[in-house]
Design a protein around this motif. Structure first.
Motif, short mmCIF file in Angstrom:
data_model
loop_
_atom_site.label_atom_id
_atom_site.label_comp_id
_atom_site.label_asym_id
_atom_site.label_seq_id
_atom_site.Cartn_x
_atom_site.Cartn_y
_atom_site.Cartn_z
N TRP A 68 -0.29 36.42 2.25
CA TRP A 68 0.22 35.01 2.53
C TRP A 68 0.24 34.30 1.24
O TRP A 68 0.75 33.22 1.15
CB TRP A 68 -0.82 34.55 3.69
CG TRP A 68 -0.26 34.59 4.87
CD1 TRP A 68 0.43 33.69 5.67
CD2 TRP A 68 -0.43 35.83 5.77
NE1 TRP A 68 0.70 34.32 6.94
CE2 TRP A 68 0.24 35.53 6.97
CE3 TRP A 68 -0.86 36.88 5.69
CZ2 TRP A 68 0.31 36.42 8.25
CZ3 TRP A 68 -1.09 37.92 6.80
CH2 TRP A 68 -0.28 37.66 7.90
N TYR A 69 -0.35 34.83 0.30
CA TYR A 69 -0.39 33.88 -0.93
C TYR A 69 0.28 34.73 -2.14
O TYR A 69 0.56 34.08 -3.26
CB TYR A 69 -1.87 33.74 -1.69
CG TYR A 69 -2.80 33.09 -0.59
CD1 TYR A 69 -2.70 31.49 -0.85
CD2 TYR A 69 -3.50 33.55 0.39
CE1 TYR A 69 -3.45 30.77 0.20
CE2 TYR A 69 -4.23 33.17 1.26
CZ TYR A 69 -4.28 31.32 1.02
OH TYR A 69 -5.08 30.80 1.99
N ALA A 70 0.75 35.70 -1.75
CA ALA A 70 1.51 36.69 -2.87
C ALA A 70 2.97 36.30 -3.07
O ALA A 70 3.68 35.90 -1.84
CB ALA A 70 1.47 38.04 -2.62
N ASP A 71 3.65 36.68 -3.99
CA ASP A 71 5.14 36.65 -4.25
C ASP A 71 5.47 38.04 -3.70
O ASP A 71 4.84 39.03 -3.42
CB ASP A 71 5.49 36.69 -5.90
CG ASP A 71 5.13 37.67 -6.58
OD1 ASP A 71 4.85 38.76 -6.33
OD2 ASP A 71 5.20 37.21 -7.85
N THR A 72 6.88 38.27 -3.66
CA THR A 72 7.29 39.54 -3.09
C THR A 72 7.06 40.62 -3.78
O THR A 72 6.74 41.62 -2.82
CB THR A 72 9.10 39.40 -3.16
OG1 THR A 72 9.37 38.03 -2.35
CG2 THR A 72 9.68 40.61 -2.41
N ASP A 73 6.92 40.85 -5.03
CA ASP A 73 6.71 41.98 -5.60
C ASP A 73 5.18 42.47 -5.29
O ASP A 73 4.69 43.58 -5.13
CB ASP A 73 6.75 41.92 -7.12
CG ASP A 73 8.18 41.73 -7.66
OD1 ASP A 73 9.16 42.30 -6.87
OD2 ASP A 73 8.44 41.04 -8.73
N GLU A 74 4.19 41.44 -5.31
CA GLU A 74 2.75 41.78 -4.81
C GLU A 74 2.72 41.95 -3.54
O GLU A 74 2.16 43.10 -2.99
CB GLU A 74 2.08 40.38 -5.29
CG GLU A 74 0.40 40.76 -5.01
CD GLU A 74 -0.52 39.69 -5.27
OE1 GLU A 74 -1.58 40.15 -5.00
OE2 GLU A 74 0.06 38.68 -5.79
N VAL A 75 3.45 41.34 -2.63
CA VAL A 75 3.69 42.01 -1.11
C VAL A 75 3.92 43.34 -1.08
O VAL A 75 3.40 44.14 -0.34
CB VAL A 75 4.42 40.93 -0.37
CG1 VAL A 75 4.69 41.59 1.06
CG2 VAL A 75 3.96 39.57 -0.29
N VAL A 127 10.14 41.63 4.13
CA VAL A 127 10.67 42.08 2.83
C VAL A 127 12.04 42.35 3.00
O VAL A 127 12.74 41.69 2.34
CB VAL A 127 9.91 42.95 2.16
CG1 VAL A 127 10.59 43.15 0.92
CG2 VAL A 127 8.45 42.41 1.90
N LEU A 132 10.03 36.42 4.01
CA LEU A 132 8.47 36.23 3.82
C LEU A 132 8.02 34.74 3.77
O LEU A 132 6.94 34.52 4.05
CB LEU A 132 8.33 36.70 2.40
CG LEU A 132 8.10 38.32 2.21
CD1 LEU A 132 7.76 38.91 0.90
CD2 LEU A 132 6.91 38.78 3.03
N THR A 133 9.10 33.88 3.65
CA THR A 133 8.80 32.33 3.90
C THR A 133 8.35 31.92 5.12
O THR A 133 7.65 30.97 5.45
CB THR A 133 9.85 31.60 3.53
OG1 THR A 133 10.95 32.04 4.22
CG2 THR A 133 10.41 31.39 2.06
N ARG A 136 2.92 31.77 6.18
CA ARG A 136 2.54 30.22 5.79
C ARG A 136 1.07 30.18 5.93
O ARG A 136 0.33 30.87 6.80
CB ARG A 136 3.26 29.26 6.83
CG ARG A 136 4.79 29.36 6.75
CD ARG A 136 5.66 28.13 6.78
NE ARG A 136 6.87 28.15 6.78
CZ ARG A 136 7.59 27.88 7.59
NH1 ARG A 136 7.15 27.19 8.85
NH2 ARG A 136 8.95 28.00 7.40
#
Length: 182
Positions: A68-75, A127, A132-133, A136
């Protein structure tokens, strides 16, 4: 329905699991609480009802919360890690009067593994769809719960713990106080 049924169920269950722990709360204190969680989210298949299983499920929570706190690459890295570690092999299955849907590990895989893979598969859909938005954090200032916004207009702001009601009551009281001070 915005996403496939199994995707929505996986996302809701992942958020529910993440929200079972917080700074001052533990909602999976024992096996009975895990049993209730499994029932609420409709998990089928192997469930051992043991302390070891409870520890495995609890250990999954921080990893899922990170999403929930990560950017797309980390997800993507987390999702791929969960799938790789679980030796996931997606297959279409039908059971318990449900239509065909995707399972990526057998029903007799450990509960924590199935939870991890179901979350990963659902997140993979988000993804791929650029959604991913929809993941929340609750807007209430005193809450750190996560949520999945499955509304068509992407307007959900509060978790299921009553934060929306608390915010509405606070706003109402503030308006009343402002009108009385004039």
């Amino acid at each position: 329905m915005l996403f496939a049924h199994d995707t929505e169920c996986g996302l809701v269950a992942a958020a529910g699991l993440v929200n079972t722990v917080g700074p001052d709360r533990e909602e999976l204190p024992d096996v009975a609480a895990l049993d209730a969680f499994v029932g609420v989210h409709g998990w089928t298949g192997r469930h051992e009802h043991t302390d070891a299983e409870l520890r495995q499920v609890r250990a999954l929570r921080p990893r899922l919360r990170r999403i929930w706190y990560a950017d797309t690459d980390e997800v993507v890295a987390i999702v791929n890690g969960l799938l790789r570690e679980s030796h996931a092999l997606p297959q279409l299955v039908r059971h318990d009067d449900e239509p065909y849907h995707v399972h990526a590990v057998p029903r007799d895989a450990p509960l924590a593994t199935r939870m991890a893979v179901e979350a990963a598969m659902a997140l993979a859909d988000l993804v791929r769809m650029g959604e991913l938005t929809r993941l929340r954090i609750c807007d209430h200032p005193d809450c750190d719960n996560v949520l999945v916004d499955l509304s068509k207009n992407r307007s959900r702001r509060f978790c299921d713990a009553g934060c929306g009601n608390r915010a509405a009551v606070s706003a109402y009281r503030a308006r009343k106080a402002a009108s009385h001070s004039c």
